[in-house]
Design a protein around this motif. Sequence first.
Motif, PDB file in Angstrom:
ATOM      1  N   ARG A 107       1.231  -1.244   0.465  1.00 49.74           N
ATOM      2  CA  ARG A 107      -0.370   0.186  -0.440  1.00 49.74           C
ATOM      3  C   ARG A 107       0.630   1.636   0.407  1.00 49.74           C
ATOM      4  O   ARG A 107       0.553   2.377  -1.100  1.00 49.74           O
ATOM      5  N   ARG A 132       3.986   1.629  -1.435  1.00 47.80           N
ATOM      6  CA  ARG A 132       3.847   1.940  -2.531  1.00 47.80           C
ATOM      7  C   ARG A 132       3.714   2.252  -3.598  1.00 47.80           C
ATOM      8  O   ARG A 132       3.886   2.742  -4.892  1.00 47.80           O
ATOM      9  N   ALA A 133       1.834   1.650  -3.294  1.00 45.60           N
ATOM     10  CA  ALA A 133       1.200   2.496  -4.060  1.00 45.60           C
ATOM     11  C   ALA A 133       1.463   3.288  -3.918  1.00 45.60           C
ATOM     12  O   ALA A 133       0.203   4.441  -4.854  1.00 45.60           O
ATOM     13  N   LYS A 134       0.676   3.997  -2.872  1.00 47.14           N
ATOM     14  CA  LYS A 134       0.744   5.289  -2.963  1.00 47.14           C
ATOM     15  C   LYS A 134       1.584   6.610  -3.464  1.00 47.14           C
ATOM     16  O   LYS A 134       1.268   7.231  -3.496  1.00 47.14           O
ATOM     17  N   GLU A 159      -0.361  -0.572 -12.804  1.00 47.14           N
ATOM     18  CA  GLU A 159       0.589  -0.477 -11.899  1.00 47.14           C
ATOM     19  C   GLU A 159       0.295  -0.407 -10.462  1.00 47.14           C
ATOM     20  O   GLU A 159       0.511  -1.029  -9.745  1.00 47.14           O
ATOM     21  N   ARG A 160      -0.228   0.498 -10.229  1.00 46.16           N
ATOM     22  CA  ARG A 160      -0.554   1.363  -8.541  1.00 46.16           C
ATOM     23  C   ARG A 160      -1.967   0.075  -8.737  1.00 46.16           C
ATOM     24  O   ARG A 160      -1.785  -0.703  -7.067  1.00 46.16           O
ATOM     25  N   GLU A 161      -3.002  -0.294  -9.208  1.00 46.67           N
ATOM     26  CA  GLU A 161      -3.724  -1.311  -9.024  1.00 46.67           C
ATOM     27  C   GLU A 161      -3.657  -2.502  -8.622  1.00 46.67           C
ATOM     28  O   GLU A 161      -4.043  -2.963  -8.041  1.00 46.67           O
ATOM     29  N   LEU A 207      -0.648  -3.167  -7.360  1.00 50.45           N
ATOM     30  CA  LEU A 207       0.052  -2.886  -6.097  1.00 50.45           C
ATOM     31  C   LEU A 207      -1.416  -3.531  -5.320  1.00 50.45           C
ATOM     32  O   LEU A 207      -1.175  -3.931  -3.820  1.00 50.45           O
ATOM     33  N   LEU A 208      -2.374  -2.665  -5.455  1.00 53.43           N
ATOM     34  CA  LEU A 208      -3.396  -2.650  -4.894  1.00 53.43           C
ATOM     35  C   LEU A 208      -4.080  -3.732  -4.564  1.00 53.43           C
ATOM     36  O   LEU A 208      -4.611  -4.251  -3.059  1.00 53.43           O
TER      37      LEU A 208
END
Length: 66
Positions: free
Chosen positions: A25, A27-29, A36-38, A40-41
């Motif tokens: 979370r 890293r995703a922030k 890529e963010r999705e 990680l989440l």
Amino acid sequence: MQRRRRTRPTTSFEQRLSDAAKALRERAKRLPPGPERENLLRQARQAETAAHINQWLSSPGLASPK
């Protein structure tokens, strides 16, 4: 023949899953919205779900019938 060096984890499985979810979370922030963010989440949610399932499976309420 060489013997395999075996080590035991110092933290519980549930704690390692929780730590992994927290790190994912964080890293995703730092990433802008996107695939890529999705990803990680999604991985963070999977780790949290695995921790809950592990907690449920190891609860005393699931003892085998006698």
